[in-house]
Design a protein around this motif. Structure first.
Motif, PDB file in Angstrom:
ATOM      1  N   ALA A  41      63.001  49.864  23.678  1.00  0.00           N
ATOM      2  CA  ALA A  41      63.765  50.810  22.519  1.00  0.00           C
ATOM      3  C   ALA A  41      62.127  50.610  21.552  1.00  0.00           C
ATOM      4  N   TYR A  42      61.315  49.565  22.103  1.00  0.00           N
ATOM      5  CA  TYR A  42      60.587  48.816  21.190  1.00  0.00           C
ATOM      6  C   TYR A  42      59.085  50.011  22.375  1.00  0.00           C
ATOM      7  N   GLN A  43      59.041  49.937  20.975  1.00  0.00           N
ATOM      8  CA  GLN A  43      57.255  51.395  22.278  1.00  0.00           C
ATOM      9  C   GLN A  43      55.997  50.118  22.276  1.00  0.00           C
ATOM     10  N   THR A  44      55.395  48.937  20.932  1.00  0.00           N
ATOM     11  CA  THR A  44      54.679  47.612  20.729  1.00  0.00           C
ATOM     12  C   THR A  44      55.483  46.633  21.498  1.00  0.00           C
ATOM     13  N   LEU A  45      54.324  45.553  21.835  1.00  0.00           N
ATOM     14  CA  LEU A  45      54.734  43.999  22.015  1.00  0.00           C
ATOM     15  C   LEU A  45      53.502  43.798  21.641  1.00  0.00           C
ATOM     16  N   VAL A  46      53.577  42.497  21.209  1.00  0.00           N
ATOM     17  CA  VAL A  46      52.499  41.252  20.448  1.00  0.00           C
ATOM     18  C   VAL A  46      52.959  39.461  20.829  1.00  0.00           C
ATOM     19  N   PHE A  47      51.946  39.629  22.038  1.00  0.00           N
ATOM     20  CA  PHE A  47      51.840  38.120  22.802  1.00  0.00           C
ATOM     21  C   PHE A  47      51.651  37.535  21.635  1.00  0.00           C
ATOM     22  N   ILE A  48      52.096  36.623  21.585  1.00  0.00           N
ATOM     23  CA  ILE A  48      51.196  35.342  19.909  1.00  0.00           C
ATOM     24  C   ILE A  48      51.224  34.079  20.673  1.00  0.00           C
ATOM     25  N   ASP A  49      50.476  33.674  20.861  1.00  0.00           N
ATOM     26  CA  ASP A  49      50.082  31.708  20.852  1.00  0.00           C
ATOM     27  C   ASP A  49      49.108  31.056  20.037  1.00  0.00           C
ATOM     28  N   LEU A  50      50.376  30.303  19.024  1.00  0.00           N
ATOM     29  CA  LEU A  50      49.425  29.210  18.584  1.00  0.00           C
ATOM     30  C   LEU A  50      48.043  28.671  18.090  1.00  0.00           C
ATOM     31  N   ASP A  51      47.131  28.838  17.663  1.00  0.00           N
ATOM     32  CA  ASP A  51      45.944  27.632  17.299  1.00  0.00           C
ATOM     33  C   ASP A  51      46.152  26.420  17.291  1.00  0.00           C
ATOM     34  N   GLY A  52      45.682  25.023  17.222  1.00  0.00           N
ATOM     35  CA  GLY A  52      45.707  24.364  16.406  1.00  0.00           C
ATOM     36  C   GLY A  52      46.490  23.373  16.579  1.00  0.00           C
ATOM     37  N   PHE A  53      47.971  23.919  17.106  1.00  0.00           N
ATOM     38  CA  PHE A  53      49.382  23.727  17.554  1.00  0.00           C
ATOM     39  C   PHE A  53      49.244  22.109  18.189  1.00  0.00           C
ATOM     40  N   LYS A  54      48.642  22.120  19.143  1.00  0.00           N
ATOM     41  CA  LYS A  54      48.219  20.675  20.461  1.00  0.00           C
ATOM     42  C   LYS A  54      47.822  19.770  19.035  1.00  0.00           C
ATOM     43  N   LEU A  55      46.971  19.910  18.673  1.00  0.00           N
ATOM     44  CA  LEU A  55      46.364  18.682  17.370  1.00  0.00           C
ATOM     45  C   LEU A  55      47.544  18.273  16.373  1.00  0.00           C
ATOM     46  N   ILE A  56      48.402  19.187  16.236  1.00  0.00           N
ATOM     47  CA  ILE A  56      49.724  18.947  15.121  1.00  0.00           C
ATOM     48  C   ILE A  56      50.448  17.968  15.754  1.00  0.00           C
ATOM     49  N   ASN A  57      50.843  18.401  17.232  1.00  0.00           N
ATOM     50  CA  ASN A  57      52.029  17.147  17.143  1.00  0.00           C
ATOM     51  C   ASN A  57      51.236  15.943  17.925  1.00  0.00           C
ATOM     52  N   ASP A  58      49.570  15.955  18.347  1.00  0.00           N
ATOM     53  CA  ASP A  58      49.769  15.125  18.850  1.00  0.00           C
ATOM     54  C   ASP A  58      49.253  14.155  17.902  1.00  0.00           C
ATOM     55  N   ILE A  59      48.317  14.674  16.549  1.00  0.00           N
ATOM     56  CA  ILE A  59      48.610  13.892  15.061  1.00  0.00           C
ATOM     57  C   ILE A  59      49.473  13.632  14.597  1.00  0.00           C
ATOM     58  N   TYR A  60      50.629  13.768  13.970  1.00  0.00           N
ATOM     59  CA  TYR A  60      51.374  13.745  13.078  1.00  0.00           C
ATOM     60  C   TYR A  60      52.334  13.839  13.716  1.00  0.00           C
TER      61      TYR A  60
END
Length: 167
Positions: A41-60
């Motif tokens: 039923a929706y008209q618009t789709l936005v696909f999002i991928d986080l930037d910088g996320f892998k680094l956060i997992n790797d460091i923290y």
């Protein structure tokens, strides 16, 4: 109802959203929502991928990564209209489904959301942003996801090039 001189009460119990599950970590709809009749039923789709996320997992570590995913989802959700939907597609990828919005207007809204996300995480001394692709659904969710995913990767590539050029 009376059957063989005994009284019975008949009721039906069902979950109208039996195929729709909520992601425990983020509170977003799970990927299966995209297969529901609601998604079409929706008209618009936005696909999002986080930037910088892998680094956060790797460091923290992954616990901090989980916290970032929760904060990201809740912050984005707070900036959407009630009738819009946010889906955790997988890992650090999300899909937004928006009603009645032309792509140009959506791009402006997503840019505002991205600025707010960056500011939110910068206040926590984390560098988190996201790349995105926007498409009109046109009745075919699978095709829209593929097109939006491709557009998101183009944007991600361009953003990386700009970032490297600044260094």
């Amino acid at each position: 109802m009376i059957h063989f001189n005994q009284s019975f009460i008949i009721c039906s119990i069902y979950d109208a959203n039996d195929s729709i599950n909520i992601d425990i970590l983020t509170g977003c709809y799970q990927k299966s929502y995209l297969e529901s009749t609601y998604a079409k039923a929706y008209q618009t789709l936005v696909f999002i991928d986080l930037d910088g996320f892998k680094l956060i997992n790797d460091i923290y570590g992954h616990n901090k990564g989980d916290e970032v995913l929760r904060d990201f989802a809740q912050t984005v959700k707070s900036m959407l209209r009630d009738r819009d939907a946010i889906i955790r597609f997988g890992g650090d990828e999300f899909v937004l489904l928006l009603e009645g919005s032309p792509c140009r207007g959506v791009q402006q809204r997503i840019e505002v959301i991205r600025c707010n996300i960056e500011a939110y995480f910068l206040a926590k001394q984390l560098h988190v942003s996201f790349s995105y692709g926007i498409v009109e659904v046109g009745g075919n969710i699978v095709s829209a996801i593929n097109q939006a995913d491709a557009a998101m990767y183009k944007q991600k590539h361009l953003r990386k090039q700009k970032h490297l050029a600044k260094q």
